[in-house]
Design a protein around this motif. Sequence first.
Motif, PDB file in Angstrom:
ATOM      1  N   THR A   1       2.567   4.933   2.798  1.00 33.25           N
ATOM      2  CA  THR A   1       1.721   3.744   2.629  1.00 33.25           C
ATOM      3  C   THR A   1       2.084   2.947   1.389  1.00 33.25           C
ATOM      4  OG1 THR A   1       0.040   4.865   1.289  1.00 33.25           O
ATOM      5  CG2 THR A   1      -0.199   4.978   3.685  1.00 33.25           C
ATOM      6  N   GLY A   2       2.871   3.522   0.517  1.00 29.40           N
ATOM      7  CA  GLY A   2       3.189   2.853  -0.735  1.00 29.40           C
ATOM      8  C   GLY A   2       2.006   2.766  -1.690  1.00 29.40           C
ATOM      9  N   MET A   3       0.920   3.445  -1.373  1.00 26.94           N
ATOM     10  CA  MET A   3      -0.263   3.343  -2.238  1.00 26.94           C
ATOM     11  C   MET A   3      -0.312   4.460  -3.261  1.00 26.94           C
ATOM     12  SD  MET A   3      -3.163   2.158   0.439  1.00 26.94           S
ATOM     13  CE  MET A   3      -4.381   1.841  -0.827  1.00 26.94           C
ATOM     14  N   GLU A   4      -0.898   4.128  -4.414  1.00 26.95           N
ATOM     15  CA  GLU A   4      -0.904   5.065  -5.529  1.00 26.95           C
ATOM     16  C   GLU A   4      -2.233   5.802  -5.688  1.00 26.95           C
ATOM     17  OE1 GLU A   4       1.145   6.299  -7.737  1.00 26.95           O
ATOM     18  OE2 GLU A   4       2.898   5.237  -6.921  1.00 26.95           O
ATOM     19  N   ASP A   5      -3.303   5.086  -5.414  1.00 30.85           N
ATOM     20  CA  ASP A   5      -4.603   5.601  -5.817  1.00 30.85           C
ATOM     21  C   ASP A   5      -5.461   5.750  -4.576  1.00 30.85           C
ATOM     22  OD1 ASP A   5      -6.596   6.371  -7.518  1.00 30.85           O
ATOM     23  OD2 ASP A   5      -7.354   4.328  -7.744  1.00 30.85           O
ATOM     24  N   VAL A   6      -5.408   6.907  -3.967  1.00 29.74           N
ATOM     25  CA  VAL A   6      -6.019   7.071  -2.658  1.00 29.74           C
ATOM     26  C   VAL A   6      -7.019   8.223  -2.634  1.00 29.74           C
ATOM     27  CG1 VAL A   6      -4.124   6.118  -1.329  1.00 29.74           C
ATOM     28  CG2 VAL A   6      -4.085   8.510  -2.014  1.00 29.74           C
ATOM     29  N   TYR A   7      -7.945   8.089  -1.733  1.00 33.68           N
ATOM     30  CA  TYR A   7      -8.912   9.157  -1.516  1.00 33.68           C
ATOM     31  C   TYR A   7      -8.300  10.175  -0.571  1.00 33.68           C
ATOM     32  CZ  TYR A   7     -13.153  11.609  -0.280  1.00 33.68           C
ATOM     33  OH  TYR A   7     -14.093  12.572  -0.091  1.00 33.68           O
ATOM     34  N   LEU A   8      -8.383  11.428  -0.958  1.00 35.46           N
ATOM     35  CA  LEU A   8      -7.699  12.488  -0.213  1.00 35.46           C
ATOM     36  C   LEU A   8      -8.527  13.755  -0.306  1.00 35.46           C
ATOM     37  CD1 LEU A   8      -4.931  12.997   1.183  1.00 35.46           C
ATOM     38  CD2 LEU A   8      -4.090  13.734  -1.037  1.00 35.46           C
TER      39      LEU A   8
END
Lengths: 244, 244
Positions: free
Chosen positions: B80-87
């Motif tokens: 996704t190229g995203m850095e700050d994600v909920y996981l």
Amino acid sequence: MAKGTNLKTAELEKISHLDYFNIAVSVDCVIFCYEEKELKVLVIKSDLEEFSGLYSLLGDLVRPDEDLDTASYRILQERTGMEDVYLEQVHTFGSIDRHPSGRVITTAYYSLIDAKHQKLRLTNNDLHWHPVRNIKKMAFDHKAILDTCLGRLREQVMEHPVIFNLLPEKFSLRELQELYEAILSVSLDRRNFRKKIGIKDWLVDLNEMEEDVPHRPGKLYKLKPEFKRKTPRRKSSNPRPQIA
Amino acid sequence: MAKGTNLKTAELEKISHLDYFNIAVSVDCVIFCYEEKELKVLVIKSDLEEFSGLYSLLGDLVRPDEDLDTASYRILQERTGMEDVYLEQVHTFGSIDRHPSGRVITTAYYSLIDAKHQKLRLTNNDLHWHPVRNIKKMAFDHKAILDTCLGRLREQVMEHPVIFNLLPEKFSLRELQELYEAILSVSLDRRNFRKKIGIKDWLVDLNEMEEDVPHRPGKLYKLKPEFKRKTPRRKSSNPRPQIA
DNA sequence: TAACATTGTGTTCTAAATACACAATGTGTA
DNA sequence: TACACATTGTGTATTTAGAACACAATGTTA
């Protein structure tokens, strides 16, 4: 590996003796019982130098020909001699350095058993029931595993009739309330507790009374058979909404 | 192995090239987004013969030098190229025959991302967002993994402010309600919904209005900063009791 | 300027949670 | 044999949350 777990057989064989398989897989069981008005957990002395004097949970490596649930069930049977137990997967712990001897990931299960029915293999006297609230430190990350499983148990206990796996077939409402209090570390109002249990409609009144108690005996109840589920509940993926 | 995971180093070495390590460990990510008023999940075409035409989740083998959490975070970033994600970890699937090419256990995570912020590597056009409610069949046991993660999401959504990870920074109460309705597959009463959200005290009124809507614009809100937690919540092991 | 889509708001009814007290019963013992 | 003890069994009043439900106001579009 760019396409996730869509490994082709050839790819899988190519790497099967490389690093990717240098992760061992184990299960650990947090086996709870209720004895002397306390919640207890089955532990064993760690035999690792690093953890000398500390207790650890019961676990084992998963065999190549058994699935995770089977492995935890096997451990439970080996240790308690019990056949029909409540068992539920909680979480998988996979820190790199959680095991001093190498990379081992472990899937934690919790289990609830009736202290009276169990026949511990106590020939090995390192194995014993330890009160949960006294445990400060354990081998490996087992204290964190215990805490996580206790948290899950506390969540479950509110909503689902799992607690009865810790009690004998017949019990009084006082025993049941004391058990809730032990698990949740709270004290509950007797009238409100009875009302709430009544609403849930989990119990059958056996029309029998307690015996051998040094006070007025209470009525005995048992769990309605339709709620006796030893296998993990299946989570509905279509729950009743609680929002508005 | 009689003493659980208390493996001595020597024991571990002795078995390290035997069957015990013939289990591969992977993670699979159920990555949700909310787009066109639908809950969608990121999938990719399976490249296994056995599953031709079916989609699978995004996953990968866990590297010997990374945690499970790290591995799933890596997949998310790569895709996704995203850095700050909920996981958040949900469950580990370990059936013997779940992977046709060999023994692979997988730990499932679910993730919530804002569709607008993601930059999909869509050069590979097998990769796409698929509406969750259309999915009937997937490769491997991925449909069961999806269902389990969706069930967990539904549980969480009731109690915790996680849903906001699927929305842009600023949103109207209508958008929020539609999102709840999409996730829970129910329809909600607008006044009761607003009352309930108000009680929870999660939102800040931005004193701004929607623009470019073909009707009376609504107020915009954002989540209070103290509820923005991308990392998995820690379960309290001492929750407020709900019994009596 | 009228039709449309949507916003914003409050009350009533019901169900569940909490706080709280007293008479009855069986046991142990003086 | 009767009294102290521990515990059972029971109900009401108050507060809090959930559910059902309607109408005037606002901005857009034709």
